[in-house]
Design a protein around this motif. Structure first.
Motif, PDB file in Angstrom:
ATOM      1  N   SER A   1       0.946   6.823 -21.917  1.00 44.91           N
ATOM      2  CA  SER A   1       1.383   7.369 -20.623  1.00 44.91           C
ATOM      3  C   SER A   1       0.239   7.937 -19.798  1.00 44.91           C
ATOM      4  O   SER A   1       0.244   7.823 -18.571  1.00 44.91           O
ATOM      5  N   VAL A   2      -0.733   8.558 -20.459  1.00 42.41           N
ATOM      6  CA  VAL A   2      -1.824   9.207 -19.728  1.00 42.41           C
ATOM      7  C   VAL A   2      -2.593   8.220 -18.841  1.00 42.41           C
ATOM      8  O   VAL A   2      -2.853   8.523 -17.672  1.00 42.41           O
ATOM      9  N   PRO A   3      -2.981   7.036 -19.347  1.00 45.04           N
ATOM     10  CA  PRO A   3      -3.663   6.089 -18.445  1.00 45.04           C
ATOM     11  C   PRO A   3      -2.799   5.692 -17.246  1.00 45.04           C
ATOM     12  O   PRO A   3      -3.319   5.528 -16.132  1.00 45.04           O
ATOM     13  N   LEU A   4      -1.491   5.540 -17.457  1.00 43.88           N
ATOM     14  CA  LEU A   4      -0.605   5.211 -16.339  1.00 43.88           C
ATOM     15  C   LEU A   4      -0.528   6.366 -15.342  1.00 43.88           C
ATOM     16  O   LEU A   4      -0.483   6.148 -14.128  1.00 43.88           O
ATOM     17  N   SER A   5      -0.510   7.601 -15.850  1.00 45.03           N
ATOM     18  CA  SER A   5      -0.489   8.762 -14.961  1.00 45.03           C
ATOM     19  C   SER A   5      -1.774   8.833 -14.137  1.00 45.03           C
ATOM     20  O   SER A   5      -1.748   9.127 -12.936  1.00 45.03           O
ATOM     21  N   TRP A   6      -2.897   8.565 -14.795  1.00 55.00           N
ATOM     22  CA  TRP A   6      -4.184   8.561 -14.082  1.00 55.00           C
ATOM     23  C   TRP A   6      -4.192   7.485 -13.002  1.00 55.00           C
ATOM     24  O   TRP A   6      -4.634   7.736 -11.879  1.00 55.00           O
ATOM     25  N   LEU A   7      -3.678   6.307 -13.343  1.00 54.94           N
ATOM     26  CA  LEU A   7      -3.613   5.220 -12.368  1.00 54.94           C
ATOM     27  C   LEU A   7      -2.704   5.593 -11.204  1.00 54.94           C
ATOM     28  O   LEU A   7      -3.020   5.314 -10.032  1.00 54.94           O
ATOM     29  N   SER A   8      -1.582   6.242 -11.505  1.00 56.70           N
ATOM     30  CA  SER A   8      -0.654   6.659 -10.460  1.00 56.70           C
ATOM     31  C   SER A   8      -1.315   7.613  -9.476  1.00 56.70           C
ATOM     32  O   SER A   8      -1.182   7.468  -8.254  1.00 56.70           O
ATOM     33  N   ARG A   9      -2.045   8.615  -9.999  1.00 56.68           N
ATOM     34  CA  ARG A   9      -2.721   9.564  -9.120  1.00 56.68           C
ATOM     35  C   ARG A   9      -3.807   8.890  -8.287  1.00 56.68           C
ATOM     36  O   ARG A   9      -3.981   9.201  -7.096  1.00 56.68           O
ATOM     37  N   ARG A  10      -4.515   7.972  -8.890  1.00 56.91           N
ATOM     38  CA  ARG A  10      -5.574   7.255  -8.173  1.00 56.91           C
ATOM     39  C   ARG A  10      -4.989   6.412  -7.040  1.00 56.91           C
ATOM     40  O   ARG A  10      -5.517   6.395  -5.920  1.00 56.91           O
ATOM     41  N   LEU A  11      -3.895   5.720  -7.321  1.00 59.75           N
ATOM     42  CA  LEU A  11      -3.251   4.911  -6.285  1.00 59.75           C
ATOM     43  C   LEU A  11      -2.698   5.785  -5.169  1.00 59.75           C
ATOM     44  O   LEU A  11      -2.752   5.407  -3.996  1.00 59.75           O
ATOM     45  N   GLU A  12      -2.177   6.961  -5.548  1.00 57.90           N
ATOM     46  CA  GLU A  12      -1.636   7.868  -4.541  1.00 57.90           C
ATOM     47  C   GLU A  12      -2.741   8.358  -3.607  1.00 57.90           C
ATOM     48  O   GLU A  12      -2.548   8.451  -2.392  1.00 57.90           O
ATOM     49  N   ARG A  13      -3.919   8.655  -4.173  1.00 54.40           N
ATOM     50  CA  ARG A  13      -5.041   9.083  -3.332  1.00 54.40           C
ATOM     51  C   ARG A  13      -5.496   7.965  -2.406  1.00 54.40           C
ATOM     52  O   ARG A  13      -5.784   8.191  -1.234  1.00 54.40           O
TER      53      ARG A  13
ATOM     54  N   ARG B   1       0.826  -1.205   0.000  1.00 51.05           N
ATOM     55  CA  ARG B   1       0.000   0.000   0.000  1.00 51.05           C
ATOM     56  C   ARG B   1       0.862   1.256   0.000  1.00 51.05           C
ATOM     57  O   ARG B   1       0.544   2.248  -0.667  1.00 51.05           O
ATOM     58  N   VAL B   2       1.968   1.201   0.719  1.00 54.54           N
ATOM     59  CA  VAL B   2       2.849   2.371   0.820  1.00 54.54           C
ATOM     60  C   VAL B   2       3.587   2.627  -0.486  1.00 54.54           C
ATOM     61  O   VAL B   2       3.778   3.783  -0.893  1.00 54.54           O
ATOM     62  N   VAL B   3       4.017   1.551  -1.158  1.00 54.58           N
ATOM     63  CA  VAL B   3       4.898   1.712  -2.327  1.00 54.58           C
ATOM     64  C   VAL B   3       4.148   1.750  -3.652  1.00 54.58           C
ATOM     65  O   VAL B   3       4.783   1.953  -4.693  1.00 54.58           O
ATOM     66  N   LEU B   4       2.829   1.588  -3.666  1.00 52.36           N
ATOM     67  CA  LEU B   4       2.097   1.586  -4.930  1.00 52.36           C
ATOM     68  C   LEU B   4       2.300   2.868  -5.747  1.00 52.36           C
ATOM     69  O   LEU B   4       2.568   2.789  -6.948  1.00 52.36           O
ATOM     70  N   PRO B   5       2.184   4.066  -5.150  1.00 49.58           N
ATOM     71  CA  PRO B   5       2.387   5.285  -5.965  1.00 49.58           C
ATOM     72  C   PRO B   5       3.771   5.378  -6.602  1.00 49.58           C
ATOM     73  O   PRO B   5       3.871   5.630  -7.813  1.00 49.58           O
TER      74      PRO B   5
ATOM     75  N   ILE C   1       5.772   2.984  -7.360  1.00 51.94           N
ATOM     76  CA  ILE C   1       5.886   1.924  -8.364  1.00 51.94           C
ATOM     77  C   ILE C   1       5.159   2.334  -9.642  1.00 51.94           C
ATOM     78  O   ILE C   1       5.636   2.086 -10.759  1.00 51.94           O
ATOM     79  N   ALA C   2       3.987   2.968  -9.497  1.00 49.91           N
ATOM     80  CA  ALA C   2       3.258   3.438 -10.673  1.00 49.91           C
ATOM     81  C   ALA C   2       4.064   4.500 -11.421  1.00 49.91           C
ATOM     82  O   ALA C   2       4.110   4.505 -12.659  1.00 49.91           O
ATOM     83  N   ASN C   3       4.706   5.394 -10.686  1.00 49.21           N
ATOM     84  CA  ASN C   3       5.558   6.402 -11.328  1.00 49.21           C
ATOM     85  C   ASN C   3       6.753   5.752 -12.025  1.00 49.21           C
ATOM     86  O   ASN C   3       7.189   6.199 -13.090  1.00 49.21           O
TER      87      ASN C   3
END
Length: 223
Positions: free
Chosen positions: A203-215, A146-150, A152-154
């Motif tokens: 890249s955009v879908p990955l960026s969206w996923l990264s922000r969602r995981l960070e939230r 849970r801590v490292v998901l953001p 890792i997405a980046n």
């Protein structure tokens, strides 16, 4: 006929070639990401081990693979191993190269994630009879994820863009296909604008996923 008119006339051919390259880019990205995650988990376990030998091995690995540029590592894997009789196709060589390099970076991500978990949890697990390995696997790692998901997405987004370096070892990914098309048609600006759109679409879908995981991770920390 202007360059833009030629581009429009040959657009289906360009899109077909670039789509093939985009598929190869996705394969290299996914393969390199999987290798990086698995290697990062193993080496993070070594770095947090009580064994001095394992900690030293992980430390040396991380320092070497983070210090040497990934392009150099790709050359060593593809051309260097080929010179001693170990021949790899471009795509497997690229996956291995990006995986070995990425594993060094994710080792530190996972290690930091493990360190962020309260040490008392592992001590309590050991106190009730669990081994250190069992405590790490069943208690520490699930919370670490849970801590490292953001980050890792980046990392995955950065890896997607770094795969353009695979063209140096003739991997037929997106940048390689673009280079071939530009050499044949001399429509460099138009070809690379199309390439930029392809990278943007991936890249955009990955960026969206990264922000969602960070939230989601932030909500978990606040809770």
């Amino acid at each position: 006929m202007t360059d833009w008119a030629r581009t429009y006339e040959n657009l289906p051919y360009f899109l077909d070639a670039l789509l093939t390259g985009a598929v190869m880019t996705a394969i290299v990205t996914a393969g390199g990401f999987i290798v990086s995650v698995l290697l990062g988990l193993v080496l993070a376990g070594c770095k947090t081990s009580r064994s001095r030998l394992l900690r030293t091995f992980a430390y040396i690995y991380v320092e070497i693979f983070r210090a040497v540029p990934v392009l150099t590592q790709l050359f060593v894997i593809y051309f260097g191993l080929g010179s001693i009789g170990i021949k790899l196709d471009p795509i497997p060589a690229a996956i291995i190269g990006f995986g070995l390099n990425g594993g060094a970076y994710l080792t530190e991500v996972f290690r930091a994630g493990i360190a962020a978990i309260d040490r008392g949890q592992s001590e309590a697990a050991i106190a009730i009879g669990m081994t250190r390995g069992m405590a790490l696997r069943t208690i520490i790692l699930p919370q670490t994820v849970r801590v490292v998901l953001p980050p890792i997405a980046n990392f995955a987004i950065g890896l997607l863009k770094d795969t353009s370096l695979a063209s140096a070892v003739a991997a037929p990914e997106l940048s390689f296909q673009a280079h071939m098309l530009a050499d044949r048609t001399f429509l460099t600006t138009q070809i690379y604008l199309l390439v930029a759109l392809f990278y943007l679409a991936m890249s955009v879908p990955l960026s969206w996923l990264s922000r969602r995981l960070e939230r989601r991770a932030s909500r978990g920390v606040r809770a």
